[in-house]
Scaffold this motif. Structure first.
Motif, PDB file in Angstrom:
ATOM      1  N   TYR A  42       7.427   3.243  -7.523  1.00 55.71           N
ATOM      2  CA  TYR A  42       7.889   3.068  -6.148  1.00 55.71           C
ATOM      3  C   TYR A  42       7.166   1.869  -5.517  1.00 55.71           C
ATOM      4  O   TYR A  42       6.190   2.049  -4.786  1.00 55.71           O
ATOM      5  N   PRO A  43       7.645   0.647  -5.779  1.00 60.34           N
ATOM      6  CA  PRO A  43       7.031  -0.523  -5.134  1.00 60.34           C
ATOM      7  C   PRO A  43       7.141  -0.399  -3.611  1.00 60.34           C
ATOM      8  O   PRO A  43       8.011   0.306  -3.091  1.00 60.34           O
ATOM      9  N   ALA A  44       6.268  -1.081  -2.910  1.00 60.66           N
ATOM     10  CA  ALA A  44       6.268  -1.014  -1.448  1.00 60.66           C
ATOM     11  C   ALA A  44       7.639  -1.400  -0.893  1.00 60.66           C
ATOM     12  O   ALA A  44       8.214  -2.413  -1.281  1.00 60.66           O
TER      13      ALA A  44
ATOM     14  N   ASP B  11      -8.408   6.742  -7.159  1.00 60.54           N
ATOM     15  CA  ASP B  11      -7.043   7.129  -7.510  1.00 60.54           C
ATOM     16  C   ASP B  11      -6.364   7.858  -6.352  1.00 60.54           C
ATOM     17  O   ASP B  11      -5.171   7.656  -6.085  1.00 60.54           O
ATOM     18  N   LEU B  12      -7.107   8.717  -5.665  1.00 64.56           N
ATOM     19  CA  LEU B  12      -6.537   9.399  -4.496  1.00 64.56           C
ATOM     20  C   LEU B  12      -6.198   8.384  -3.408  1.00 64.56           C
ATOM     21  O   LEU B  12      -5.184   8.520  -2.706  1.00 64.56           O
ATOM     22  N   LEU B  13      -7.031   7.366  -3.275  1.00 60.94           N
ATOM     23  CA  LEU B  13      -6.777   6.313  -2.295  1.00 60.94           C
ATOM     24  C   LEU B  13      -5.520   5.532  -2.647  1.00 60.94           C
ATOM     25  O   LEU B  13      -4.759   5.119  -1.767  1.00 60.94           O
ATOM     26  N   LEU B  14      -5.269   5.360  -3.935  1.00 67.85           N
ATOM     27  CA  LEU B  14      -4.119   4.572  -4.386  1.00 67.85           C
ATOM     28  C   LEU B  14      -2.795   5.279  -4.116  1.00 67.85           C
ATOM     29  O   LEU B  14      -1.791   4.629  -3.808  1.00 67.85           O
ATOM     30  N   VAL B  15      -2.749   6.616  -4.229  1.00 71.04           N
ATOM     31  CA  VAL B  15      -1.483   7.330  -4.027  1.00 71.04           C
ATOM     32  C   VAL B  15      -1.201   7.580  -2.546  1.00 71.04           C
ATOM     33  O   VAL B  15      -0.079   7.917  -2.177  1.00 71.04           O
ATOM     34  N   ARG B  16      -2.206   7.427  -1.693  1.00 72.60           N
ATOM     35  CA  ARG B  16      -2.024   7.715  -0.267  1.00 72.60           C
ATOM     36  C   ARG B  16      -0.955   6.835   0.395  1.00 72.60           C
ATOM     37  O   ARG B  16      -0.112   7.358   1.134  1.00 72.60           O
ATOM     38  N   PRO B  17      -0.926   5.501   0.157  1.00 72.35           N
ATOM     39  CA  PRO B  17       0.123   4.688   0.789  1.00 72.35           C
ATOM     40  C   PRO B  17       1.534   5.121   0.401  1.00 72.35           C
ATOM     41  O   PRO B  17       2.455   5.037   1.224  1.00 72.35           O
ATOM     42  N   LEU B  18       1.719   5.568  -0.836  1.00 72.65           N
ATOM     43  CA  LEU B  18       3.035   6.042  -1.266  1.00 72.65           C
ATOM     44  C   LEU B  18       3.429   7.278  -0.472  1.00 72.65           C
ATOM     45  O   LEU B  18       4.586   7.410  -0.032  1.00 72.65           O
TER      46      LEU B  18
ATOM     47  N   GLU C 285      11.318  -4.681  11.433  1.00 75.34           N
ATOM     48  CA  GLU C 285      10.302  -5.717  11.592  1.00 75.34           C
ATOM     49  C   GLU C 285       8.954  -5.257  11.046  1.00 75.34           C
ATOM     50  O   GLU C 285       8.146  -6.071  10.587  1.00 75.34           O
ATOM     51  N   ASN C 286       8.695  -3.941  11.117  1.00 75.70           N
ATOM     52  CA  ASN C 286       7.416  -3.404  10.639  1.00 75.70           C
ATOM     53  C   ASN C 286       7.368  -3.222   9.122  1.00 75.70           C
ATOM     54  O   ASN C 286       6.285  -3.072   8.553  1.00 75.70           O
ATOM     55  N   GLU C 287       8.545  -3.192   8.472  1.00 76.73           N
ATOM     56  CA  GLU C 287       8.577  -2.937   7.035  1.00 76.73           C
ATOM     57  C   GLU C 287       7.781  -3.964   6.229  1.00 76.73           C
ATOM     58  O   GLU C 287       7.018  -3.585   5.334  1.00 76.73           O
ATOM     59  N   PRO C 288       7.915  -5.283   6.500  1.00 74.63           N
ATOM     60  CA  PRO C 288       7.108  -6.237   5.724  1.00 74.63           C
ATOM     61  C   PRO C 288       5.610  -6.010   5.900  1.00 74.63           C
ATOM     62  O   PRO C 288       4.846  -6.135   4.932  1.00 74.63           O
ATOM     63  N   ALA C 289       5.199  -5.682   7.130  1.00 75.87           N
ATOM     64  CA  ALA C 289       3.770  -5.437   7.372  1.00 75.87           C
ATOM     65  C   ALA C 289       3.290  -4.229   6.581  1.00 75.87           C
ATOM     66  O   ALA C 289       2.190  -4.237   6.001  1.00 75.87           O
ATOM     67  N   ASP C 290       4.117  -3.166   6.538  1.00 74.82           N
ATOM     68  CA  ASP C 290       3.742  -1.974   5.773  1.00 74.82           C
ATOM     69  C   ASP C 290       3.647  -2.293   4.288  1.00 74.82           C
ATOM     70  O   ASP C 290       2.743  -1.809   3.587  1.00 74.82           O
ATOM     71  N   ALA C 291       4.596  -3.095   3.791  1.00 75.10           N
ATOM     72  CA  ALA C 291       4.583  -3.462   2.374  1.00 75.10           C
ATOM     73  C   ALA C 291       3.343  -4.296   2.051  1.00 75.10           C
ATOM     74  O   ALA C 291       2.700  -4.099   1.017  1.00 75.10           O
ATOM     75  N   GLU C 292       2.999  -5.227   2.954  1.00 75.46           N
ATOM     76  CA  GLU C 292       1.803  -6.054   2.738  1.00 75.46           C
ATOM     77  C   GLU C 292       0.538  -5.191   2.747  1.00 75.46           C
ATOM     78  O   GLU C 292      -0.378  -5.413   1.949  1.00 75.46           O
ATOM     79  N   LYS C 293       0.508  -4.200   3.644  1.00 77.60           N
ATOM     80  CA  LYS C 293      -0.661  -3.330   3.723  1.00 77.60           C
ATOM     81  C   LYS C 293      -0.825  -2.530   2.436  1.00 77.60           C
ATOM     82  O   LYS C 293      -1.937  -2.375   1.914  1.00 77.60           O
ATOM     83  N   ARG C 294       0.289  -2.016   1.912  1.00 72.74           N
ATOM     84  CA  ARG C 294       0.208  -1.247   0.678  1.00 72.74           C
ATOM     85  C   ARG C 294      -0.215  -2.136  -0.492  1.00 72.74           C
ATOM     86  O   ARG C 294      -1.030  -1.745  -1.326  1.00 72.74           O
ATOM     87  N   ALA C 295       0.327  -3.357  -0.545  1.00 72.71           N
ATOM     88  CA  ALA C 295      -0.057  -4.289  -1.613  1.00 72.71           C
ATOM     89  C   ALA C 295      -1.545  -4.619  -1.514  1.00 72.71           C
ATOM     90  O   ALA C 295      -2.237  -4.732  -2.532  1.00 72.71           O
TER      91      ALA C 295
END
Length: 232
Positions: free
Chosen positions: A41-43, A97-104, A188-198
């Protein structure tokens, strides 16, 4: 006594997670990584309720496997000479690892909430449109000034009915405009969320590398001490 109770609670929690996990053998658990699960599930890729539901299931399964792996890692650490260092490494691996799954999980929950809001707004808009097209019912009859008797055929002036219909139509248009504005803000917020997850993924990978470097340094120091003892 309190320390023992807290330890028992932690072990019970870890055992519960391990029971919920897919049954994997110890070797498979120790090799388990959440990277594959997160990569599904990419950002910004969650664009349906089905995808959001599947992502949340993936998060729950990943958490279960992480906790089960941590329990196995602890069991491997206890017989070792450097038990504390081993346990710290296992705990850090679990934390990252728990930190990594949190954004998803956050992205999937955000889509689910957004979908519910959109559905609610759609139903309200449909109801408003339906109401705007209906004539006013049960309007009170107008009293005849000459006779003092309410004339059954008389109705309120048409301008009142038109005004109310116009008010309903305006309210409907306003709601549609607000809904469109809300959707625009979300897009408009979607790119920011994707950048944050990346960025989170990048930080995770950096921490993994740093952790590996620290463990390598510790192992080298340990080997150096052992060689020094042998040379005495």
């Amino acid at each position: 006594m309190k320390i023992f109770a807290a330890g028992s609670l932690l072990l019970a929690s870890q055992f519960a997670w391990a029971q919920a996990a897919v049954k994997l053998d110890d070797a498979t658990l120790q090799a388990y990584s959440v990277n594959e699960a997160v990569a599904r599930y990419p950002a910004g890729s969650i664009q349906s309720e089905e995808a959001a539901s599947a992502a949340l299931e993936t998060v729950n399964e990943a958490r279960s496997n992480i906790e089960a792996r941590f329990a196995v890692d602890q069991g491997v650490c206890y017989p070792k000479f450097f038990t504390t260092s081993c346990l710290n490494k296992a705990a850090e691996r679990r934390r990252l690892d728990l930190l990594l799954v949190r954004p998803l999980e956050i992205e999937a929950n955000a889509y689910t909430r957004r979908a519910k809001v959109e559905e609610r707004d759609r139903r309200l808009a449909e109801k408003a449109a339906e109401t705007a097209g209906k004539p006013l019912l049960n309007e009170p009859p107008v009293q005849d000034n000459a006779t003092g008797v309410k004339a059954p055929g008389n109705e309120a002036p048409a301008v009142s009915s038109d005004a109310q219909r116009k008010a309903r139509a305006d309210a409907y248009a306003k709601k549609n405009a607000e809904h469109a504005e809300k959707q625009q803000r979300l897009k408009e917020n979607e790119p920011a969320d994707a950048e944050k997850r990346a960025a989170n993924i990048k930080r995770y990978e950096e921490k993994v590398r740093e952790s590996a470097a620290r463990q390598k340094e510790i192992a080298e120091k340990k080997a150096e001490k052992e060689r020094a003892l042998l040379n005495k």
